[in-house]
Structure formats: structure tokens, C-alpha cells
Design a protein around this motif. Structure first.
Motif, PDB file in Angstrom:
ATOM      1  N   ALA A 301     -40.411 -10.927   2.624  1.00  0.00           N
ATOM      2  CA  ALA A 301     -39.692  -9.677   2.140  1.00  0.00           C
ATOM      3  C   ALA A 301     -40.438  -8.549   2.746  1.00  0.00           C
ATOM      4  O   ALA A 301     -39.646  -7.615   3.145  1.00  0.00           O
ATOM      5  N   ILE A 302     -41.599  -8.410   3.036  1.00  0.00           N
ATOM      6  CA  ILE A 302     -42.424  -7.380   3.328  1.00  0.00           C
ATOM      7  C   ILE A 302     -42.091  -7.185   4.814  1.00  0.00           C
ATOM      8  O   ILE A 302     -41.948  -6.050   5.465  1.00  0.00           O
ATOM      9  N   GLU A 303     -41.912  -8.449   5.399  1.00  0.00           N
ATOM     10  CA  GLU A 303     -41.670  -8.567   6.931  1.00  0.00           C
ATOM     11  C   GLU A 303     -40.058  -7.906   7.174  1.00  0.00           C
ATOM     12  O   GLU A 303     -40.132  -6.919   7.967  1.00  0.00           O
ATOM     13  N   ILE A 304     -39.065  -8.238   6.267  1.00  0.00           N
ATOM     14  CA  ILE A 304     -38.037  -7.800   6.503  1.00  0.00           C
ATOM     15  C   ILE A 304     -38.044  -6.347   6.316  1.00  0.00           C
ATOM     16  O   ILE A 304     -37.348  -5.381   7.099  1.00  0.00           O
ATOM     17  N   LEU A 305     -38.748  -5.933   5.242  1.00  0.00           N
ATOM     18  CA  LEU A 305     -38.661  -4.492   4.764  1.00  0.00           C
ATOM     19  C   LEU A 305     -39.267  -3.594   5.953  1.00  0.00           C
ATOM     20  O   LEU A 305     -39.066  -2.435   6.333  1.00  0.00           O
ATOM     21  N   LYS A 306     -40.445  -4.240   6.715  1.00  0.00           N
ATOM     22  CA  LYS A 306     -41.153  -3.521   7.562  1.00  0.00           C
ATOM     23  C   LYS A 306     -40.160  -3.300   8.770  1.00  0.00           C
ATOM     24  O   LYS A 306     -40.275  -2.159   9.349  1.00  0.00           O
ATOM     25  N   SER A 307     -39.383  -4.368   9.336  1.00  0.00           N
ATOM     26  CA  SER A 307     -38.608  -3.959  10.187  1.00  0.00           C
ATOM     27  C   SER A 307     -37.324  -3.032   9.986  1.00  0.00           C
ATOM     28  O   SER A 307     -36.631  -2.639  10.681  1.00  0.00           O
ATOM     29  N   ALA A 308     -37.108  -3.072   8.804  1.00  0.00           N
ATOM     30  CA  ALA A 308     -36.055  -2.114   8.235  1.00  0.00           C
ATOM     31  C   ALA A 308     -36.488  -0.791   8.231  1.00  0.00           C
ATOM     32  O   ALA A 308     -35.710   0.415   7.982  1.00  0.00           O
ATOM     33  N   GLU A 312     -34.331   2.535   7.787  1.00  0.00           N
ATOM     34  CA  GLU A 312     -33.787   3.185   6.318  1.00  0.00           C
ATOM     35  C   GLU A 312     -34.808   4.422   6.246  1.00  0.00           C
ATOM     36  O   GLU A 312     -34.730   4.858   5.084  1.00  0.00           O
ATOM     37  N   ASN A 313     -35.930   4.544   6.763  1.00  0.00           N
ATOM     38  CA  ASN A 313     -36.813   5.556   6.320  1.00  0.00           C
ATOM     39  C   ASN A 313     -37.302   5.658   5.000  1.00  0.00           C
ATOM     40  O   ASN A 313     -36.997   6.769   4.193  1.00  0.00           O
ATOM     41  N   PHE A 314     -37.833   4.472   4.499  1.00  0.00           N
ATOM     42  CA  PHE A 314     -38.290   4.409   3.224  1.00  0.00           C
ATOM     43  C   PHE A 314     -39.528   5.484   2.635  1.00  0.00           C
ATOM     44  O   PHE A 314     -40.305   5.960   3.613  1.00  0.00           O
ATOM     45  N   GLU A 315     -39.444   5.869   1.519  1.00  0.00           N
ATOM     46  CA  GLU A 315     -40.334   6.806   1.252  1.00  0.00           C
ATOM     47  C   GLU A 315     -41.654   6.194   1.069  1.00  0.00           C
ATOM     48  O   GLU A 315     -42.768   6.734   1.635  1.00  0.00           O
ATOM     49  N   PHE A 316     -41.797   4.797   0.762  1.00  0.00           N
ATOM     50  CA  PHE A 316     -42.976   4.212   0.728  1.00  0.00           C
ATOM     51  C   PHE A 316     -42.962   3.173   1.814  1.00  0.00           C
ATOM     52  O   PHE A 316     -42.056   2.256   1.674  1.00  0.00           O
ATOM     53  N   GLU A 317     -43.875   3.015   2.685  1.00  0.00           N
ATOM     54  CA  GLU A 317     -43.895   2.068   3.687  1.00  0.00           C
ATOM     55  C   GLU A 317     -44.317   0.679   3.076  1.00  0.00           C
ATOM     56  O   GLU A 317     -45.226   0.622   2.399  1.00  0.00           O
ATOM     57  N   PRO A 318     -43.364  -0.391   3.446  1.00  0.00           N
ATOM     58  CA  PRO A 318     -43.828  -1.486   2.981  1.00  0.00           C
ATOM     59  C   PRO A 318     -45.131  -2.167   3.644  1.00  0.00           C
ATOM     60  O   PRO A 318     -45.211  -2.135   4.840  1.00  0.00           O
ATOM     61  N   ILE A 319     -46.223  -2.546   2.661  1.00  0.00           N
ATOM     62  CA  ILE A 319     -47.318  -2.866   3.277  1.00  0.00           C
ATOM     63  C   ILE A 319     -47.595  -4.094   2.299  1.00  0.00           C
ATOM     64  O   ILE A 319     -47.687  -4.260   1.139  1.00  0.00           O
ATOM     65  N   TRP A 320     -48.215  -5.242   3.000  1.00  0.00           N
ATOM     66  CA  TRP A 320     -48.476  -6.529   2.393  1.00  0.00           C
ATOM     67  C   TRP A 320     -49.874  -6.172   1.300  1.00  0.00           C
ATOM     68  O   TRP A 320     -50.637  -5.586   1.862  1.00  0.00           O
ATOM     69  N   GLU A 327     -36.827   1.472  -4.081  1.00  0.00           N
ATOM     70  CA  GLU A 327     -35.914   1.484  -2.873  1.00  0.00           C
ATOM     71  C   GLU A 327     -35.809   0.130  -2.097  1.00  0.00           C
ATOM     72  O   GLU A 327     -34.822  -0.193  -1.536  1.00  0.00           O
ATOM     73  N   HIS A 328     -37.135  -0.376  -2.143  1.00  0.00           N
ATOM     74  CA  HIS A 328     -36.926  -1.978  -1.463  1.00  0.00           C
ATOM     75  C   HIS A 328     -36.170  -2.866  -2.038  1.00  0.00           C
ATOM     76  O   HIS A 328     -35.473  -3.560  -1.295  1.00  0.00           O
ATOM     77  N   GLU A 329     -36.125  -3.057  -3.378  1.00  0.00           N
ATOM     78  CA  GLU A 329     -35.314  -3.809  -3.966  1.00  0.00           C
ATOM     79  C   GLU A 329     -33.915  -3.468  -3.828  1.00  0.00           C
ATOM     80  O   GLU A 329     -33.241  -4.468  -3.330  1.00  0.00           O
ATOM     81  N   LYS A 330     -33.417  -2.167  -3.648  1.00  0.00           N
ATOM     82  CA  LYS A 330     -32.132  -2.054  -3.488  1.00  0.00           C
ATOM     83  C   LYS A 330     -31.731  -2.436  -2.144  1.00  0.00           C
ATOM     84  O   LYS A 330     -30.395  -2.951  -1.662  1.00  0.00           O
ATOM     85  N   CYS A 333     -31.339  -6.351  -2.084  1.00  0.00           N
ATOM     86  CA  CYS A 333     -30.271  -6.700  -2.904  1.00  0.00           C
ATOM     87  C   CYS A 333     -28.927  -6.138  -2.398  1.00  0.00           C
ATOM     88  O   CYS A 333     -27.764  -7.004  -2.253  1.00  0.00           O
ATOM     89  N   GLU A 334     -28.969  -5.225  -2.057  1.00  0.00           N
ATOM     90  CA  GLU A 334     -27.609  -4.455  -1.883  1.00  0.00           C
ATOM     91  C   GLU A 334     -27.272  -4.538  -0.257  1.00  0.00           C
ATOM     92  O   GLU A 334     -25.998  -4.332  -0.090  1.00  0.00           O
ATOM     93  N   LYS A 335     -28.243  -4.144   0.462  1.00  0.00           N
ATOM     94  CA  LYS A 335     -27.772  -4.150   2.005  1.00  0.00           C
ATOM     95  C   LYS A 335     -28.034  -5.575   2.699  1.00  0.00           C
ATOM     96  O   LYS A 335     -27.213  -5.959   3.388  1.00  0.00           O
ATOM     97  N   GLN A 336     -29.383  -5.973   2.636  1.00  0.00           N
ATOM     98  CA  GLN A 336     -29.806  -7.251   3.239  1.00  0.00           C
ATOM     99  C   GLN A 336     -28.961  -8.445   2.948  1.00  0.00           C
ATOM    100  O   GLN A 336     -28.416  -9.030   3.800  1.00  0.00           O
ATOM    101  N   PHE A 337     -29.051  -8.827   1.687  1.00  0.00           N
ATOM    102  CA  PHE A 337     -28.409  -9.923   1.253  1.00  0.00           C
ATOM    103  C   PHE A 337     -27.167  -9.670   0.430  1.00  0.00           C
ATOM    104  O   PHE A 337     -26.406 -10.741   0.087  1.00  0.00           O
TER     105      PHE A 337
END
Length: 453
Positions: A301-308, A312-320, A327-330, A333-337
RNA sequence: UCCCCGGUAGCUCAAGCGGCAGAGCGGGUGACUGUUAAUCACCAUGUUGGCGGUUCAAGUCCGCCCCGGGGAGCCA
């Protein structure tokens, strides 16, 4: 002989019937010369029953008081309606006014009201289509939850509402104090409202095999969002001999089962939400029932979010090692899968002491299920069954081990692999109805700053 | 707890620059032989969330408070 029937029963008749008796609340009234059409609703279903009332059947004073919101009893013959909007109508022989509702003061109108307004009159809002539908769906969902577990050899258990510990550090606690006293002396130690029945459920599953709780839980978090309430209902199954995979399988099957059965039995009510709240509701629910849930490890999940992240310009950077933010959950759930996602094997540091440490020593056998629109509805894990690892975990988290001796005992005597999860019932109802605020999924919601009724 | 938006008739909302507070719906009265978001005619709706301030004048500007909504954090 007169039969007393609900509107739902009456409307599914296939023949005309003489001398029916029916009671309900007036939803609308239309007058013509000499007679009136009055629609009543008794809560048994979404639909109203149209009464045809000849003005000679009732004295003028009574007739006048049959207004929106008043309650009446009618006796008459069920006949096929001439009008095209309904199959049946009741030709009234007698009508009795049970309780009047002053039309100048009754707050509900025939037209649509805002949810915000209706929250201020929560004691009356069940008399609207939307809120009666939510509560019927809530009831059916609860029924099918029991059905699901009962059919699979689960035992319904009752865990304490009053507890002495905070279970898992899962949020702020409400402390219980006897009126007139300054601190808890009643139990000779501090007492709180439960935040989860899990620890007690674990004990009971170590004898009953498969158990579930379904009851209220309390969190004193000062969080004011459309998805949080201070009092909410949780379903918490706990299963001996289940590992994480068995746990996820069960949770998925469970969500599918309840969703499918609610879709089938509450079609009319669900249809109301599709029409007026969310056009995509039924498609979304059907997809949940049909398609397998996507399952990904936290690290994936973190890898997917990192490449997005760039796009997507997330407010919080996805970090292991960091939490998966809203925003990551959304995104997942709503975009990726575009559907339910199960995320499992979380970093050990993010999760509580009772979750089973994986062989990598870095992650725990935890899982969350994210649903589109509502986010996290399920959180669960395989529990740590090894005595030494459990104690080590507790020491790391600076827990008072003496307080948990009973819980540790479960690992001393006949410990087994076991798992469980918690489902936020009210959030699940939100999902089923496409309701966007938890205050509307609960009849009398408790949120910070608000305790009416 | 933090950030943003809002509070005007019973409800949903409108009122350039500070200048007589309005509409639709709902409600009342009447008309109409089958209506169904019924229709038509007429009538009444107000401490503009509260307290204080600026001003000849405040719904409008300023301060504080209360309430509601959205987002965030935390979580279910």
C-alpha cells in the motif's frame, strides 16, 4: 371480523378485502368536494396507504383535525384504486382521530427538509421517509449480522459495558463516577465505559470457540467529524483457531452476506437512497457482494501511494512506518481499486500490544478493511498467543502487567492461535444507505457538545 | 483540538457601497366529483443566533461568545 394489519401487509394483498382496520400517521391529505384522499404511514414500510374518506362518514370537527402528522385509525374495504399511482386504497367506513397534530406548530412538512434541521428534531424525524428507511435498514442489518454468526456456530456473548482498563489504548475514556462522589469508590478502583469488548471476547472464545459481541462502545475523543460518535455500536467476533487469513476471509464473507441480504430485503428503502442521495449506491453495494476484496500488505500500500504521491500531491507523504491517512485511504478505495480494500501486516509500532508479531519481527498480523465513501469500517488482527512475546510487548508499551494477569492467563493455559475483528456498525449503516453523516445513521446520536434526548 | 464556511419568517434561501427586511414552500380561509409534489383565489407571517462596540443610520462593519456544516488529526 376485523383484522388489524400493517400497511406493508395490506399492500402486498392480491385480492380485495372487506372490513380491514389500519392505524397510522397522516403523511398527506388532498381534498375534493365531498371526500378526501389521506395517505397514512405506519412505519412498516416506505409506502403509504391511500385512504378515501367520504365526508359524511366523519363529523366536520374531526375531519378538520386529520392533518399532516396526526394519528388515525381507519376501518374500511381494501379495493383496487382507480388512480394510477397505487394499486390498493382503503374505502373508509369509519375513521377515528387518535391524536391530533396542530398544523401551525407541527414542524414536519410534506416537502423535503435538510438533514441539519431534522437533527434538531430527532424525536420526530423517523416520521420522514429517509429516516424511517435508515432505521428499517439498520434493523435488518442487525438481524442479518446475528443470522450470519448464528449459522456458523458463533455464540452471541455479552461483554461488560463497565470496565477497569482501557483495553488497547484505543482512545479517550469516559470515567464512571457515582453521583455525588468525586472519584470512583464504588468499585474501589477507576471505572470506565468500554471502548471495546475484545479482551473479554478473547477470554470467552477460549472455551466457546467462536463468539461475537454486538453492543455499544464509548470513546471520549473530542473529534467532531461526520464519521465519529461518542457512543457507537460495534460487532466484534473472536475466533479460536483462526489465523489472519481465516480472519480476513470471515470478515469479507460477513460484509458480503449482510450487504447482499439487506439489498434483497430492503430493496424499496435502498432504492429511495439511490434516487435521492446517491445514484451509484446500488451498483456499489452489488460490487461489494460480487467482487473479491482487494488484499494488499501495508508495505505494498505504501509503495502504491508513494508512486501516486507526485500525481495526487498528498498532504501527507506516504512513508513506511507512518499511518495511512484519510486521503490515502480514499485514493486506494476510490481511485486505485474502486472497491473494498483489505490492508494487512502493519508496522508493529503502529499497533497495540495484543496483535501477533510476524516472523519478520517488524510487522504485526493486523488488518483493516476500507470501504468506498466511509473508509475504515473493520479493524482486526490475529492475536498474540505466545506468552513470552505478549509479555514482552506489554513491557515495551509500559503497561501495568498486574492488571492484565487474567488476560495473560489465557496464554498460560491452553493457548491457541486466535483472531478477531471489530466492525463499526453505524459506519456500516452509513455505507448501506449512502448516508454521509453518522448523526443520521443513529437515531439519537451522541457527539461532543451534544446530548439531547 | 486545529483550519475554512455559515446562522434572516415554521422550512429553504434572497436582500450592490451601511439607507423602508423579501420570495418560494409550508400554514390559514374559500373554490373544485378521483387527487397523488393536486390545482386556483385571498390572508398572516420577523427580537435578522446572543452580548457589546463603531455610526445620523447596522441583517450588512468590528470584538467576544453560542450553535450548525465541511475538512484535518484520532479512530470504528
Amino acid at each position: 371480523m376485523k383484522q388489524k394489519q400493517t400497511v406493508r401487509e395490506i399492500l402486498k394483498q392480491d385480492r380485495e378485502i372487506l372490513d380491514l382496520e389500519v392505524c397510522g400517521w397522516v403523511r398527506t391529505r388532498r381534498d375534493s368536494k365531498g371526500f378526501s384522499f389521506v395517505e397514512i404511514n405506519d412505519g412498516s414500510c416506505l409506502q403509504n396507504l391511500q385512504l378515501v374518506i367520504d365526508h359524511t362518514r366523519l363529523d366536520k370537527n374531526q375531519l378538520k383535525k386529520i392533518t399532516l402528522g396526526s394519528s388515525i385509525k381507519a376501518v374500511g374495504d381494501l379495493v383496487l384504486s382507480i388512480g394510477s399511482k397505487q394499486k390498493w386504497e382503503l374505502q373508509c367506513k369509519k375513521v377515528y382521530l387518535l391524536g391530533e397534530a396542530d398544523p401551525e406548530k407541527y414542524p414536519l412538512q410534506k416537502k423535503r427538509h435538510s438533514d441539519e434541521f431534522l437533527r434538531k428534531i430527532a424525536h420526530l424525524r423517523v416520521r420522514t421517509n429517509k429516516y424511517s428507511a435508515i432505521n428499517r435498514i439498520r434493523s435488518k442489518a442487525a438481524f442479518f449480522i446475528h443470522k450470519f454468526f448464528q449459522e456458523r456456530d458463533f455464540h452471541y456473548i455479552h461483554t461488560p459495558i463497565i470496565t477497569s482498563s482501557d483495553c488497547e489504548g484505543a482512545g479517550e475514556l469516559f470515567q464512571l463516577i457515582k453521583r455525588g462522589e468525586k472519584e470512583t469508590k464504588f468499585f474501589s478502583k477507576n471505572a470506565y465505559l468500554t471502548v471495546s469488548g475484545q479482551l473479554a471476547a478473547e477470554a470467552l472464545c477460549m472455551g466457546l470457540g467462536r463468539v461475537y459481541t454486538f453492543g455499544p462502545t464509548f470513546r471520549a475523543e473530542d473529534s467532531n467529524t461526520p464519521r465519529h460518535a461518542a457512543e457507537f455500536w460495534m460487532v466484534e467476533p473472536e475466533m479460536a483457531f483462526f489465523d489472519l487469513n481465516d480472519n480476513i476471509d470471515l470478515a469479507e464473507e460477513f460484509i458480503k452476506f449482510v450487504t447482499k441480504n439487506v439489498l434483497e430485503t430492503c430493496r424499496e428503502d435502498i432504492e429511495l437512497f439511490r434516487r435521492f442521495v446517491d445514484k451509484e449506491l446500488i451498483g456499489r453495494l452489488e460490487k461489494v457482494v460480487k467482487d473479491p476484496f482487494v488484499r494488499i500488505e501495508y508495505s505494498e500500500a505504501i509503495e502504491i501511494l508513494k508512486s501516486a504521491h507526485k500525481k495526487e500531491n498528498f498532504e501527507f507523504e506516504p512513508i513506511w512506518g507512518d499511518d495511512i491517512h484519510t486521503e490515502h485511504e480514499k485514493y486506494l478505495c476510490e481511485k486505485q481499486f474502486k472497491g473494498p480494500v483489505v490492508v494487512y501486516n502493519y508496522p508493529r509500532t503502529l499497533k497495540p500490544f495484543y496483535m501477533r508479531v510476524n516472523d519478520d519481527n517488524n510487522t504485526v498480523a493486523a488488518m483493516d478493511i476500507l470501504l468506498p465513501k466511509v473508509g475504515e469500517v473493520v479493524g482486526g488482527s490475529q492475536r498474540e498467543e505466545r506468552l513470552n512475546v505478549l509479555i514482552e510487548n506489554m513491557q515495551k508499551k509500559n503497561m501495568d502487567i498486574e492488571e492484565y494477569e487474567w488476560y495473560i492467563d489465557l496464554r498460560r493455559y491452553g493457548s491457541v492461535v486466535h483472531s478477531g475483528f471489530g466492525l463499526g456498525f453505524d459506519r456500516f449503516v452509513m455505507f448501506l444507505c449512502a448516508v454521509s453523516n453518522i448523526r443520521d445513521a443513529i437515531p439519537f446520536p451522541r457527539t461532543p457538545g451534544t446530548l439531547s434526548y
